[in-house]
Design an enzyme around this catalytic site. Structure first.
Site, mmCIF file in Angstrom:
data_model
loop_
_atom_site.group_PDB
_atom_site.id
_atom_site.type_symbol
_atom_site.label_atom_id
_atom_site.label_comp_id
_atom_site.label_asym_id
_atom_site.label_seq_id
_atom_site.Cartn_x
_atom_site.Cartn_y
_atom_site.Cartn_z
ATOM 1 N N ARG A 123 -8.700 0.126 4.438
ATOM 2 C CA ARG A 123 -7.760 1.042 3.803
ATOM 3 C C ARG A 123 -6.441 0.359 3.462
ATOM 4 O O ARG A 123 -5.738 0.741 2.547
ATOM 5 C CB ARG A 123 -7.447 2.229 4.739
ATOM 6 C CG ARG A 123 -8.605 3.192 4.988
ATOM 7 C CD ARG A 123 -8.104 4.373 5.805
ATOM 8 N NE ARG A 123 -6.768 4.735 5.404
ATOM 9 C CZ ARG A 123 -5.759 4.933 6.272
ATOM 10 N NH1 ARG A 123 -5.965 4.810 7.565
ATOM 11 N NH2 ARG A 123 -4.556 5.227 5.821
ATOM 12 N N CYS B 135 -4.110 12.779 12.194
ATOM 13 C CA CYS B 135 -5.006 11.621 12.299
ATOM 14 C C CYS B 135 -4.859 11.044 13.689
ATOM 15 O O CYS B 135 -4.139 11.590 14.524
ATOM 16 C CB CYS B 135 -4.700 10.592 11.212
ATOM 17 S SG CYS B 135 -3.174 9.708 11.513
ATOM 18 N N ARG C 115 1.104 14.864 12.608
ATOM 19 C CA ARG C 115 1.649 14.592 11.264
ATOM 20 C C ARG C 115 1.785 15.851 10.405
ATOM 21 O O ARG C 115 1.158 15.957 9.341
ATOM 22 C CB ARG C 115 0.823 13.519 10.572
ATOM 23 C CG ARG C 115 0.702 12.254 11.408
ATOM 24 C CD ARG C 115 -0.026 11.151 10.721
ATOM 25 N NE ARG C 115 0.785 10.519 9.691
ATOM 26 C CZ ARG C 115 0.369 9.453 9.001
ATOM 27 N NH1 ARG C 115 -0.819 8.954 9.237
ATOM 28 N NH2 ARG C 115 1.124 8.911 8.083
ATOM 29 N N LYS D 147 0.835 -1.207 0.000
ATOM 30 C CA LYS D 147 0.000 0.000 0.000
ATOM 31 C C LYS D 147 0.866 1.251 0.000
ATOM 32 O O LYS D 147 0.703 2.153 -0.818
ATOM 33 C CB LYS D 147 -0.922 0.042 1.217
ATOM 34 C CG LYS D 147 -1.565 1.415 1.448
ATOM 35 C CD LYS D 147 -2.393 1.468 2.704
ATOM 36 C CE LYS D 147 -1.651 1.687 3.977
ATOM 37 N NZ LYS D 147 -1.305 3.078 4.293
ATOM 38 N N ASN D 148 1.802 1.324 0.919
ATOM 39 C CA ASN D 148 2.565 2.562 1.076
ATOM 40 C C ASN D 148 3.501 2.812 -0.091
ATOM 41 O O ASN D 148 3.786 3.960 -0.430
ATOM 42 C CB ASN D 148 3.304 2.547 2.412
ATOM 43 C CG ASN D 148 2.325 2.667 3.562
ATOM 44 O OD1 ASN D 148 1.174 3.073 3.373
ATOM 45 N ND2 ASN D 148 2.768 2.320 4.761
ATOM 46 N N ASP E 104 4.354 0.615 12.245
ATOM 47 C CA ASP E 104 3.091 0.057 11.764
ATOM 48 C C ASP E 104 2.825 -1.339 12.310
ATOM 49 O O ASP E 104 1.696 -1.816 12.279
ATOM 50 C CB ASP E 104 3.074 0.020 10.227
ATOM 51 C CG ASP E 104 3.126 1.422 9.629
ATOM 52 O OD1 ASP E 104 3.438 1.546 8.437
ATOM 53 O OD2 ASP E 104 2.877 2.384 10.367
HETATM 54 C C1 EPZ Z 1 4.641 6.702 6.183
HETATM 55 O O1 EPZ Z 1 3.943 7.821 6.725
HETATM 56 C C2 EPZ Z 1 3.601 5.575 6.097
HETATM 57 N N1 EPZ Z 1 2.512 6.011 5.262
HETATM 58 C C3 EPZ Z 1 3.084 5.267 7.495
HETATM 59 O O2 EPZ Z 1 2.214 4.140 7.403
HETATM 60 C C4 EPZ Z 1 4.251 4.869 8.373
HETATM 61 O O3 EPZ Z 1 3.802 4.689 9.680
HETATM 62 C C5 EPZ Z 1 5.315 5.992 8.371
HETATM 63 O O4 EPZ Z 1 5.725 6.294 7.037
HETATM 64 C C6 EPZ Z 1 6.551 5.598 9.151
HETATM 65 O O5 EPZ Z 1 7.083 4.424 8.689
HETATM 66 C C7 EPZ Z 1 2.670 5.988 3.924
HETATM 67 O O6 EPZ Z 1 3.700 5.674 3.374
HETATM 68 C C8 EPZ Z 1 1.491 6.402 3.110
HETATM 69 P P1 EPZ Z 1 6.907 10.039 8.241
HETATM 70 P P2 EPZ Z 1 4.591 9.283 6.699
HETATM 71 O O7 EPZ Z 1 6.902 11.237 7.385
HETATM 72 O O8 EPZ Z 1 5.311 9.478 5.427
HETATM 73 C C9 EPZ Z 1 6.920 13.421 11.582
HETATM 74 C C10 EPZ Z 1 0.246 2.898 7.743
HETATM 75 O O9 EPZ Z 1 -0.264 2.434 8.765
HETATM 76 N N2 EPZ Z 1 6.984 14.369 10.454
HETATM 77 O O10 EPZ Z 1 8.106 9.179 8.228
HETATM 78 O O11 EPZ Z 1 3.575 10.247 7.078
HETATM 79 C C11 EPZ Z 1 5.543 12.743 11.655
HETATM 80 O O12 EPZ Z 1 4.607 13.539 12.307
HETATM 81 C C12 EPZ Z 1 0.841 4.316 7.778
HETATM 82 O O13 EPZ Z 1 0.332 2.311 6.666
HETATM 83 C C13 EPZ Z 1 7.151 15.699 10.731
HETATM 84 O O14 EPZ Z 1 7.251 16.108 11.889
HETATM 85 O O15 EPZ Z 1 5.643 9.129 7.903
HETATM 86 C C14 EPZ Z 1 5.857 11.468 12.379
HETATM 87 O O16 EPZ Z 1 5.825 11.676 13.748
HETATM 88 C C15 EPZ Z 1 0.604 5.005 9.065
HETATM 89 N N3 EPZ Z 1 7.192 16.570 9.693
HETATM 90 C C16 EPZ Z 1 7.263 11.150 11.900
HETATM 91 O O17 EPZ Z 1 7.813 12.349 11.371
HETATM 92 C C17 EPZ Z 1 7.067 16.162 8.382
HETATM 93 O O18 EPZ Z 1 7.095 16.995 7.469
HETATM 94 C C18 EPZ Z 1 7.297 10.069 10.817
HETATM 95 O O19 EPZ Z 1 6.542 10.490 9.726
HETATM 96 C C19 EPZ Z 1 6.908 14.796 8.122
HETATM 97 C C20 EPZ Z 1 6.866 13.903 9.175
#
Ligand code: EPZ
Length: 548
Positions: free
Chosen positions: A526, A219, A224, A122-123, A433
C-alpha cells in the site's frame, strides 16, 4: 446455466454478464494493479460453474485475478459468492489486498551501500487526487506519482466511480479528467478499501453542492473518527447527516462560506478537508491549530494554482488563512503539479542504513526539513548523516527549496546506542509513521528506550511482532508505550498487520541472524513501490516469494 444465475451484481461501473467480456478494451495498467477507465474492476457473480472454470487455479474459490470467460479483458477481481452483501465485502477486502499476498524473505547481516531514490509521497498524492475533483474543466497532471502503490490504485478507482477518467501519459505521471462527474456518491466498495478516500467528501461538496460518502472504518492503528472533518465542514456552512454508515453533505444557503475553524487536535486529514472546502467557499477561512505536515503544504500549493481567485497563506504554520474563490470561475485543469518526495519512505531507508550498518548509503531526492526529526534521532544514536546537493536536483518544483541527498553511515547492529525516550507527535515532531521502524532500530541498539505513541491509540503492533525475533520489549498496559532493551535478533516467520508495522519487520530482518520471513506484503504494497528491488539495489539480501 440459467440467465438469472449469471446476473452480475453492479460493483464499480458496469453490470457484468455473459458475452460482455470482449467489449472492454484491456489496459492492464501498472496503476496499483488496476487498469484505467473502461473495463470493469470487480465482478460479483453468483454462478460458480462457469466462472470457476475461468479462474487461474489458485485453489482459493472466494476471489482471484483471472481471465473472464474469454480470458481477455480480465476484471481486476472476480468474487464468487451467493450473497451480494458478502460479495461486496469480499470485493473491498480483495481490493485492499488484506489477507492475501506475498512474503519477503530477508537474510540479515549485509551492510548497505549505494544509492536509493525516494519516490513521490503516498500521503501527499492521495489528498491531491481528491482535490482534482475541484477541476471542472481540462485535465490535471500529477507528476512524481508512486503509481504502483495499491492505495493510489484504489484512490483512482474512487475517482473513476464518480465519473472521472485517469490515464498515465508517462511513467510516474497521472492525468486526471474530472470535468464530467456523474454522481456525488463514490462506490462504497472502493471507499471501503482506503481510509483516505474520505477526503473526496469536501471537494465533491464544493463542486456539486452535495456528497454522500461511506464512513471510513477504523483500522489496526486506531478508531480514527472523522468528527473533526465534519466539525470543520459544518463551520463552513455544510449540512451534515450521518446514518446508515454514510455521511450526507449539503450546503446550507446553497454555498460554503469562509469561517474561523479551530481544531482541538491538528489532524492532517481534517485540515486537508477544510482546506479543500475553504478554497471554493466565499470569503476568508482561518484554520487555527492546523496540521503543519508537508503533505498539507503540498495540497495548499496545489489548490492555490488550481482554484482561480483562491489564495492560501500560513501553510506549514499552525494558522492557515484561505481566501476562497466563492465558487467563481472555472477551475480549469490544464495544470501540472509535482508531488513532494515521500519523507516516510526516505526515513525507512535511513533506518535500513542505521540498523544494517553502512559506510555511505545515499538516500536520494529528499527535502531535508521533512526528515529532520528522524535524522536527529538516528544521529543521536550514533549514525552520521549529512546532506549534499541531490543527483535529482531540478527534477521537481518545490517552491523555493531544492532536493538533497542524505548520506548515512552507521556502525551497524549492536553498535548503535539507544536514546532514553522517544515520543511521537504531529509535524515537525517525531512522526508516528516512523515509530514502528525506529522500534526495530532500537531493538538492536545498546541500552534502553521508552517509546510513547501519542498520535494513534493502538500502534504498538510492531513491538509485539518484534518479540518473535527475540527482541526484549515490554509493552505498557494501555498499549501506547513500550520499553525496548537492545539485543541481537534472530530470524523467524512474522506477520504484517498494517503498512508501517510490516515494513518495520523487514527492517528488523536486515539485522537479524538467519532468515526472517515477513508474511502478507499486501499491507506493505500500500505504501512502498518495489521495496525488494530498492533494498536489493543497496546490498540487502531480500527475496519476494508468493505464499499460499
Ligand atoms: C494521516 O492520517 C496519514 N495518512 C497517516 O499515515 C499519518 O499517520 C497521520 O496523518 C498522522 O501523521 C494519510 O495522509 C493518508 P490525523 P490521518 O487526522 O489524516 C484523530 C501511513 O502510515 N482524529 O492527523 O488520518 C485520529 O484518530 C498513515 O501512511 C480524530 O480524532 O491522521 C488520530 O488519533 C497511517 N478525529 C489523530 O487524530 C478526526 O476527525 C491523528 O489523525 C480526525 C483525526
Amino acid at each position: 446455466m440459467k440467465a438469472s444465475d449469471r446476473v452480475g451484481v453492479r460493483v464499480g461501473r458496469v453490470v457484468f454478464g455473459p458475452g460482455m467480456a470482449g467489449r472492454y478494451p484491456c489496459e492492464r495498467g501498472a496503476l496499483g494493479g488496476c487498469g484505467t477507465s473502461s473495463r470493469p474492476a470487480v465482478v460479483v457473480s453468483r454462478a460458480r460453474g462457469q466462472w470457476a472454470r475461468a479462474r487461474v487455479a489458485t485453489g482459493d474459490d472466494r476471489r482471484t485475478r483471472s481471465g473472464g470467460e474469454s480470458g481477455r479483458n480480465p476484471p481486476d477481481l472476480i468474487v464468487n459468492h451467493g450473497s451480494e452483501r458478502r460479495g461486496r465485502q469480499l470485493a473491498t477486502e480483495g481490493l485492499s489486498g488484506r489477507g492475501s499476498g506475498d512474503a519477503m524473505v530477508v537474510r540479515g547481516g549485509n551492510r548497505l551501500n549505494g544509492l536509493v531514490e525516494v519516490s513521490g509521497s503516498k500521503n501527499a498524492v492521495l489528498a491531491l487526487l481528491a482535490a482534482t475533483l475541484l477541476a471542472d474543466s481540462g485535465k490535471v497532471n500529477l507528476k512524481n506519482v508512486p503509481t504502483g502503490l495499491t492505495d493510489v490504485g484504489n484512490m483512482v478507482r474512487v475517482l473513476e466511480s464518480l465519473g472521472a477518467t485517469a490515464s498515465q501519459p508517462s511513467p510516474g505521471t497521472l492525468e486526471l479528467d474530472c470535468s464530467r462527474l456523474s454522481t456525488s456518491e463514490p462506490d462504497p466498495v472502493f471507499v471501503g478499501a482506503l481510509r483516505a478516500s474520505f477526503l473526496v467528501a469536501a471537494p465533491l461538496l464544493g463542486r456539486l453542492g452535495e456528497a454522500t460518502v461511506s464512513l471510513p472504518g477504523g483500522c489496526k492503528i486506531g478508531t480514527r473518527p472523522v468528527d473533526l472533518h465534519l466539525f470543520g465542514l459544518r463551520r463552513l456552512g455544510a449540512t451534515v447527516e450521518v446514518g446508515g454508515g454514510s455521511v450526507r453533505l449539503g450546503m446550507a444557503g446553497g454555498a460554503l462560506r469562509g469561517a474561523d475553524v479551530h481544531f482541538d487536535y491538528p489532524s492532517v486529514g481534517a485540515t486537508e478537508t477544510v482546506l479543500m472546502a475553504a478554497a471554493v467557499a466565499a470569503g476568508t477561512t482561518t484554520i487555527t491549530n492546523a496540521a503543519r505536515e508537508p503533505e498539507v503544504e503540498d495540497l495548499g500549493r496545489f489548490l492555490s494554482s488550481l482554484v482561480p481567485g483562491c489564495s492560501i497563506s500560513g501553510l506549514g504554520t499552525g494558522t492557515i488563512v484561505v481566501e476562497g474563490s466563492g465558487g467563481q470561475g472555472t477551475r480549469s485543469g490544464g495544470i501540472a503539479h509535482y508531488v513532494i518526495p515521500d519523507r516516510i519512505e526516505a526515513g525507512t531507508f535511513l533506518a535500513c542504513g542505521a540498523i544494517a550498518g553502512s559506510d555511505g548509503l545515499v538516500v536520494s531526492g529528499v527535502r531535508l526539513a521533512h526528515v529532520q526529526a528522524i535524522a536527529d534521532v538516528l544521529q543521536e544514536m550514533g549514525c552520521e548523516i549529512h546532506s549534499r546537493r541531490s543527483a535529482q536536483e531540478g527534477s521537481g518544483d518545490f517552491g523555493d527549496s531544492s532536493l538533497c541527498d542524505l548520506v548515512v553511515a552507521s556502525p551497524g547492529p549492536g553498535a548503535l546506542r539507544s536514546v532514553p525516550s522517544i515520543e511521537t507527535s504531529p509535524y515537525p515532531g517525531f512522526p508516528t509513521d516512523m515509530q514502528p521502524l525506529l522500534c526495530s532500530v532500537l531493538a538492536t541498539s545498546r541500552g534502553k528506550c521508552v517509546v510513547t505513541e501519542t498520535v494513534f491509540e493502538s500502534r504498538m503492533s510492531a513491538c509485539r511482532e518484534l518479540r518473535r525475533l527475540g527482541a526484549s520489549i515490554e509493552i505498557a498496559s494501555g498499549g501506547s508505550s513500550a520499553t525496548i532493551r537492545g539485543k541481537g535478533l534472530v530470524g523467524a516467520e512474522v506477520k504484517t498487520t498494517d503498512l508501517r508495522q510490516g515494513v518495520a519487520l523487514v527492517v528488523a530482518g536486515l539485522a537479524a541472524s538467519g532468515e526472517t520471513v515477513v508474511r502478507d506484503l499486501s499491507h506493505v504494497d500500500r505504501g512502498y513501490v518495489g521495496l525488494e528491488a530498492k533494498l536489493a539495489g543497496i546490498g540487502a539480501d531480500v527475496t519476494r516469494v508468493a505464499m499460499e
